[in-house]
Each structure stands twice: as C-alpha cells, then as structure tokens.
Write a protein that holds these residues in place. Sequence first.
Motif, PDB file in Angstrom:
ATOM      1  N   TYR A 116       0.197  -0.466 -25.244  1.00  0.00           N
ATOM      2  CA  TYR A 116       0.258  -0.264 -23.799  1.00  0.00           C
ATOM      3  C   TYR A 116      -1.120  -0.242 -23.146  1.00  0.00           C
ATOM      4  N   GLY A 117      -2.133  -0.729 -23.814  1.00  0.00           N
ATOM      5  CA  GLY A 117      -3.491  -0.734 -23.267  1.00  0.00           C
ATOM      6  C   GLY A 117      -3.600  -1.534 -21.979  1.00  0.00           C
ATOM      7  N   ALA A 118      -2.914  -2.660 -21.921  1.00  0.00           N
ATOM      8  CA  ALA A 118      -2.967  -3.496 -20.716  1.00  0.00           C
ATOM      9  C   ALA A 118      -2.325  -2.785 -19.529  1.00  0.00           C
ATOM     10  N   SER A 119      -1.249  -2.047 -19.780  1.00  0.00           N
ATOM     11  CA  SER A 119      -0.600  -1.333 -18.673  1.00  0.00           C
ATOM     12  C   SER A 119      -1.480  -0.195 -18.156  1.00  0.00           C
ATOM     13  N   VAL A 120      -2.291   0.392 -19.027  1.00  0.00           N
ATOM     14  CA  VAL A 120      -3.239   1.424 -18.578  1.00  0.00           C
ATOM     15  C   VAL A 120      -4.264   0.812 -17.631  1.00  0.00           C
ATOM     16  N   VAL A 121      -4.783  -0.339 -17.993  1.00  0.00           N
ATOM     17  CA  VAL A 121      -5.781  -1.010 -17.152  1.00  0.00           C
ATOM     18  C   VAL A 121      -5.161  -1.419 -15.817  1.00  0.00           C
ATOM     19  N   ILE A 122      -3.972  -1.970 -15.844  1.00  0.00           N
ATOM     20  CA  ILE A 122      -3.293  -2.371 -14.606  1.00  0.00           C
ATOM     21  C   ILE A 122      -2.982  -1.155 -13.743  1.00  0.00           C
ATOM     22  N   GLY A 123      -2.536  -0.075 -14.361  1.00  0.00           N
ATOM     23  CA  GLY A 123      -2.262   1.155 -13.620  1.00  0.00           C
ATOM     24  C   GLY A 123      -3.517   1.729 -12.980  1.00  0.00           C
ATOM     25  N   LEU A 124      -4.620   1.722 -13.727  1.00  0.00           N
ATOM     26  CA  LEU A 124      -5.881   2.232 -13.183  1.00  0.00           C
ATOM     27  C   LEU A 124      -6.328   1.415 -11.980  1.00  0.00           C
ATOM     28  N   ILE A 125      -6.270   0.109 -12.100  1.00  0.00           N
ATOM     29  CA  ILE A 125      -6.647  -0.755 -10.973  1.00  0.00           C
ATOM     30  C   ILE A 125      -5.728  -0.504  -9.781  1.00  0.00           C
ATOM     31  N   GLY A 126      -4.433  -0.360 -10.043  1.00  0.00           N
ATOM     32  CA  GLY A 126      -3.480  -0.124  -8.956  1.00  0.00           C
ATOM     33  C   GLY A 126      -3.728   1.193  -8.239  1.00  0.00           C
ATOM     34  N   PHE A 127      -3.940   2.273  -9.005  1.00  0.00           N
ATOM     35  CA  PHE A 127      -4.162   3.570  -8.370  1.00  0.00           C
ATOM     36  C   PHE A 127      -5.510   3.647  -7.657  1.00  0.00           C
ATOM     37  N   LEU A 128      -6.533   3.002  -8.208  1.00  0.00           N
ATOM     38  CA  LEU A 128      -7.818   2.969  -7.504  1.00  0.00           C
ATOM     39  C   LEU A 128      -7.706   2.184  -6.198  1.00  0.00           C
ATOM     40  N   SER A 129      -6.954   1.095  -6.213  1.00  0.00           N
ATOM     41  CA  SER A 129      -6.724   0.315  -4.989  1.00  0.00           C
ATOM     42  C   SER A 129      -5.930   1.122  -3.971  1.00  0.00           C
ATOM     43  N   LEU A 130      -4.896   1.812  -4.455  1.00  0.00           N
ATOM     44  CA  LEU A 130      -4.083   2.648  -3.570  1.00  0.00           C
ATOM     45  C   LEU A 130      -4.918   3.750  -2.931  1.00  0.00           C
ATOM     46  N   LYS A 131      -5.789   4.363  -3.714  1.00  0.00           N
ATOM     47  CA  LYS A 131      -6.646   5.418  -3.180  1.00  0.00           C
ATOM     48  C   LYS A 131      -7.585   4.872  -2.108  1.00  0.00           C
ATOM     49  N   GLU A 132      -8.130   3.689  -2.348  1.00  0.00           N
ATOM     50  CA  GLU A 132      -9.032   3.068  -1.374  1.00  0.00           C
ATOM     51  C   GLU A 132      -8.309   2.749  -0.070  1.00  0.00           C
ATOM     52  N   VAL A 133      -7.107   2.222  -0.163  1.00  0.00           N
ATOM     53  CA  VAL A 133      -6.344   1.865   1.037  1.00  0.00           C
ATOM     54  C   VAL A 133      -5.912   3.120   1.795  1.00  0.00           C
ATOM     55  N   LEU A 134      -5.404   4.116   1.063  1.00  0.00           N
ATOM     56  CA  LEU A 134      -4.920   5.329   1.726  1.00  0.00           C
ATOM     57  C   LEU A 134      -6.049   6.163   2.321  1.00  0.00           C
ATOM     58  N   SER A 135      -7.255   6.060   1.760  1.00  0.00           N
ATOM     59  CA  SER A 135      -8.362   6.840   2.305  1.00  0.00           C
ATOM     60  C   SER A 135      -8.742   6.376   3.716  1.00  0.00           C
ATOM     61  N   ALA A 136      -8.375   5.157   4.059  1.00  0.00           N
ATOM     62  CA  ALA A 136      -8.664   4.639   5.397  1.00  0.00           C
ATOM     63  C   ALA A 136      -7.518   4.893   6.377  1.00  0.00           C
ATOM     64  N   SER A 137      -6.406   5.444   5.903  1.00  0.00           N
ATOM     65  CA  SER A 137      -5.261   5.651   6.785  1.00  0.00           C
ATOM     66  C   SER A 137      -5.253   7.071   7.352  1.00  0.00           C
ATOM     67  N   GLN A 138      -4.332   7.288   8.265  1.00  0.00           N
ATOM     68  CA  GLN A 138      -4.198   8.617   8.882  1.00  0.00           C
ATOM     69  C   GLN A 138      -3.450   9.585   7.984  1.00  0.00           C
ATOM     70  N   LYS A 139      -2.814   9.102   6.929  1.00  0.00           N
ATOM     71  CA  LYS A 139      -2.056   9.942   6.004  1.00  0.00           C
ATOM     72  C   LYS A 139      -2.948  10.657   4.989  1.00  0.00           C
ATOM     73  N   TRP A 140      -4.235  10.350   4.973  1.00  0.00           N
ATOM     74  CA  TRP A 140      -5.156  10.884   3.972  1.00  0.00           C
ATOM     75  C   TRP A 140      -5.416  12.374   4.201  1.00  0.00           C
ATOM     76  N   ASN A 141      -5.300  13.172   3.160  1.00  0.00           N
ATOM     77  CA  ASN A 141      -5.651  14.585   3.224  1.00  0.00           C
ATOM     78  C   ASN A 141      -6.071  15.052   1.834  1.00  0.00           C
TER      79      ASN A 141
END
Length: 67
Positions: free
Chosen positions: A12-37
């Motif tokens: 499952y090493g590839a899924s860890v890398v994909i998950g990490l990229i996905g969550f880092l991207s999600l954090k970057e997008v949400l940090s610019a939104s009004q929902k961020w806290n």
Amino acid sequence: MSMVTTAGLPQYGASVVIGLIGFLSLKEVLSASQKWNNSLNSSLNMVILPLLLVFAGIVLFKISEII
C-alpha cells in the motif's frame, strides 16, 4: 504450513503517497477558503503527519535499498 514473508515495502505504499498528496492539496485549498479554522487545521495535521512519517520511511528504505 509455513508462512513466507519477504522484506520490503508494504503493497500500500503507493496509496500512502497518493493520500499524502491529496491531503496536502486539500489543506492548501481549504486554507484559502472561509471554512478554515483551527479545528480543521488540527484535523488535517493529524492525518498528514502519520502519512508524512510513512512517506519518509519509504524514501529511506528506497535509498538504503540502492546503497
């Protein structure tokens, strides 16, 4: 019956890398939104940190495999 195990990375090493990229991207997008806290930041950090540690382990394993 004997159990045979091979040394190496889990399958499952590839899924860890994909998950990490996905969550880092999600954090970057949400940090610019009004929902961020702080609560959302802490929740995402709790998911990202273990994935980051596993990713570092994968990288170290791959480097040691080459050397």
